[in-house]
Enzyme design. Structure first.
Site, PDB file in Angstrom:
ATOM      1  N   SER A  98      11.933  18.948   5.393  1.00 33.95           N
ATOM      2  CA  SER A  98      12.081  18.774   6.841  1.00 33.95           C
ATOM      3  C   SER A  98      12.777  17.477   7.222  1.00 33.95           C
ATOM      4  O   SER A  98      13.225  17.327   8.359  1.00 33.95           O
ATOM      5  CB  SER A  98      10.710  18.844   7.523  1.00 33.95           C
ATOM      6  OG  SER A  98       9.867  17.806   7.051  1.00 33.95           O
ATOM      7  N   SER A  99      12.879  16.541   6.286  1.00 34.73           N
ATOM      8  CA  SER A  99      13.497  15.251   6.616  1.00 34.73           C
ATOM      9  C   SER A  99      13.896  14.519   5.347  1.00 34.73           C
ATOM     10  O   SER A  99      13.538  14.926   4.232  1.00 34.73           O
ATOM     11  CB  SER A  99      12.526  14.386   7.429  1.00 34.73           C
ATOM     12  OG  SER A  99      11.373  14.073   6.664  1.00 34.73           O
ATOM     13  N   GLY A 100      14.612  13.421   5.528  1.00 35.71           N
ATOM     14  CA  GLY A 100      14.919  12.502   4.433  1.00 35.71           C
ATOM     15  C   GLY A 100      15.622  13.121   3.249  1.00 35.71           C
ATOM     16  O   GLY A 100      16.527  13.954   3.390  1.00 35.71           O
ATOM     17  N   ALA A 151      -1.150   5.746  -8.789  1.00 32.33           N
ATOM     18  CA  ALA A 151      -1.966   6.700  -9.548  1.00 32.33           C
ATOM     19  C   ALA A 151      -1.417   8.114  -9.422  1.00 32.33           C
ATOM     20  O   ALA A 151      -1.368   8.872 -10.400  1.00 32.33           O
ATOM     21  CB  ALA A 151      -3.418   6.648  -9.058  1.00 32.33           C
ATOM     22  N   SER A 152      -0.982   8.471  -8.214  1.00 34.64           N
ATOM     23  CA  SER A 152      -0.441   9.825  -8.015  1.00 34.64           C
ATOM     24  C   SER A 152       0.845  10.021  -8.804  1.00 34.64           C
ATOM     25  O   SER A 152       1.081  11.096  -9.369  1.00 34.64           O
ATOM     26  CB  SER A 152      -0.209  10.081  -6.523  1.00 34.64           C
ATOM     27  OG  SER A 152       0.905   9.375  -6.010  1.00 34.64           O
ATOM     28  N   LYS A 153       1.676   9.008  -8.858  1.00 39.56           N
ATOM     29  CA  LYS A 153       2.945   9.140  -9.576  1.00 39.56           C
ATOM     30  C   LYS A 153       2.741   9.042 -11.093  1.00 39.56           C
ATOM     31  O   LYS A 153       3.428   9.728 -11.857  1.00 39.56           O
ATOM     32  CB  LYS A 153       3.942   8.091  -9.081  1.00 39.56           C
ATOM     33  CG  LYS A 153       4.387   8.308  -7.638  1.00 39.56           C
ATOM     34  CD  LYS A 153       4.955   9.693  -7.415  1.00 39.56           C
ATOM     35  CE  LYS A 153       5.462   9.890  -6.000  1.00 39.56           C
ATOM     36  NZ  LYS A 153       5.999  11.256  -5.782  1.00 39.56           N
ATOM     37  N   ASP A 203       1.574  23.937   3.506  1.00 38.91           N
ATOM     38  CA  ASP A 203       0.590  22.857   3.564  1.00 38.91           C
ATOM     39  C   ASP A 203       0.117  22.615   2.136  1.00 38.91           C
ATOM     40  O   ASP A 203      -0.585  23.447   1.559  1.00 38.91           O
ATOM     41  CB  ASP A 203      -0.582  23.266   4.462  1.00 38.91           C
ATOM     42  CG  ASP A 203      -1.645  22.182   4.574  1.00 38.91           C
ATOM     43  OD1 ASP A 203      -1.590  21.200   3.812  1.00 38.91           O
ATOM     44  OD2 ASP A 203      -2.550  22.324   5.414  1.00 38.91           O
ATOM     45  N   THR A 206      14.651   5.222   3.786  1.00 43.09           N
ATOM     46  CA  THR A 206      14.082   6.271   4.642  1.00 43.09           C
ATOM     47  C   THR A 206      12.896   5.678   5.392  1.00 43.09           C
ATOM     48  O   THR A 206      12.542   4.511   5.196  1.00 43.09           O
ATOM     49  CB  THR A 206      13.598   7.484   3.820  1.00 43.09           C
ATOM     50  OG1 THR A 206      12.452   7.092   3.051  1.00 43.09           O
ATOM     51  CG2 THR A 206      14.691   7.989   2.881  1.00 43.09           C
ATOM     52  N   SER A 236       9.442  11.921  -8.689  1.00 40.30           N
ATOM     53  CA  SER A 236       8.423  10.899  -8.907  1.00 40.30           C
ATOM     54  C   SER A 236       8.915   9.602  -8.291  1.00 40.30           C
ATOM     55  O   SER A 236       9.361   9.572  -7.150  1.00 40.30           O
ATOM     56  CB  SER A 236       8.147  10.762 -10.411  1.00 40.30           C
ATOM     57  OG  SER A 236       7.175   9.795 -10.669  1.00 40.30           O
ATOM     58  N   GLY A 262       9.247  19.269   1.024  1.00 42.28           N
ATOM     59  CA  GLY A 262       9.647  18.056   1.719  1.00 42.28           C
ATOM     60  C   GLY A 262      11.012  18.182   2.365  1.00 42.28           C
ATOM     61  O   GLY A 262      11.727  17.196   2.532  1.00 42.28           O
ATOM     62  N   TYR A 322      -1.112   5.295  -4.615  1.00 42.62           N
ATOM     63  CA  TYR A 322       0.232   5.876  -4.716  1.00 42.62           C
ATOM     64  C   TYR A 322       0.708   5.834  -6.159  1.00 42.62           C
ATOM     65  O   TYR A 322       1.209   6.832  -6.688  1.00 42.62           O
ATOM     66  CB  TYR A 322       1.204   5.113  -3.816  1.00 42.62           C
ATOM     67  CG  TYR A 322       2.623   5.617  -3.940  1.00 42.62           C
ATOM     68  CD1 TYR A 322       2.958   6.899  -3.539  1.00 42.62           C
ATOM     69  CD2 TYR A 322       3.616   4.808  -4.477  1.00 42.62           C
ATOM     70  CE1 TYR A 322       4.260   7.369  -3.666  1.00 42.62           C
ATOM     71  CE2 TYR A 322       4.916   5.267  -4.597  1.00 42.62           C
ATOM     72  CZ  TYR A 322       5.230   6.544  -4.191  1.00 42.62           C
ATOM     73  OH  TYR A 322       6.527   7.012  -4.322  1.00 42.62           O
TER      74      TYR A 322
END
Length: 270
Positions: A10-12, A143-145, A50, A176, A127, A8, A141
């Site tokens: 590339s930004s923020g 659920a992923s965390k 990717d 962001t 997280s 991650g 979202y």
């Protein structure tokens, strides 16, 4: 000098953390799908990644290992798949889990053998407070965390005997464009139909000036990630954001339905 791979970048937040680590003299490999912006961060080596492609994950880990074994892996990449559980397609749900969970775990699996061999290492999983409690329209979202939190806890117990630390960073709201992307997904799934009024209320909430005042800066979150990555004896979790500790406490102390009601009131749901 540590050899660090951060996703991650590339930004923020990821870009800022990568820049800070490089400025402090570490060898930093910044990974993202698009590497153009990473190449402009002084001292950061761009790596194409990717997170939905297993071969790309292996190639990224191998590329970051050409300068030596990876000492620190920072999983910072991620996005928010918002929308009702009923209306979010399973294809979109799978994409959320691929990026936020399985891609991160793929990188962990790729770097662990060399960390075990070295007898040391650090894995920092970025997280969210969304991994502690859930709210309507953010189910996938959350659920992923939740999954990333559970996997991190399990992993920490598994690799401690090899000298490897696992730590989590849990931001609340951050200033962001993450929220803009999340609202685009929300509109795609739930702007029309039975949950439209809830989706409209959530958009109002995220665009409100009062929420903007509660947001942490990307720089502050990046500094916390750097601390989690480099401190000698890391905590298992680092939280950041006004009221972050109180929010987690309320989610555990209040009865579930009382917390549900509090959440609905916060977001302005009828």
């Amino acid at each position: 000098m540590a050899n660090i791979l951060i996703t991650g970048a590339s930004s923020g937040i990821g870009a800022r953390a990568a820049g800070i680590l490089a400025a402090r003299g570490h060898r930093v490999h910044g990974a993202a799908r698009s590497t153009g912006a990473i190449s402009r961060i002084e001292g950061v080596i761009p790596v194409a990644l990717d997170l939905t492609d297993e071969s790309s994950i292996r190639d990224a880990a191998a590329a970051a290992s050409t300068t030596g074994p990876i000492d620190v892996l920072i999983n910072c990449a991620g996005y928010g798949e918002f929308g009702s559980v009923e209306e979010t397609s399973l294809a979109d749900a799978r994409a959320q889990l691929e990026v936020n969970v399985l891609g991160a775990v793929g990188l962990i699996q790729a770097v662990l053998p060399s960390m075990r061999q070295a007898g040391r290492g650090r894995i920092v999983n970025v997280s969210s407070l969304a991994g502690e409690f859930a709210a309507p329209l953010g189910g996938w979202y959350h659920a992923s965390k939740f999954a990333l939190e559970a996997l991190s806890d399990s992993l920490r117990g598994e690799v401690a005997r090899f000298g490897i630390d696992v730590t989590l960073v849990q931001p609340s709201y951050v200033a962001t464009d993450w929220h803009d992307t999340a609202m685009e997904h929300l509109d795609h799934a739930s702007a029309n139909g039975p949950y439209a009024s809830m989706a409209a209320a959530m958009r109002r909430y995220f665009s409100s000036p009062s929420l903007a005042k509660q947001m942490s800066s990307p720089a502050d979150v990046a500094e916390l990630i750097v601390r989690a990555a480099l401190t000698a004896h890391p905590r298992t979790r680092y939280r950041i954001g006004p009221g972050a500790g109180l929010a987690v406490a309320l989610s555990t102390i209040l009865p579930d339905r009382a917390f549900d009601a509090l959440t609905r009131k916060q977001f302005g749901y009828a």
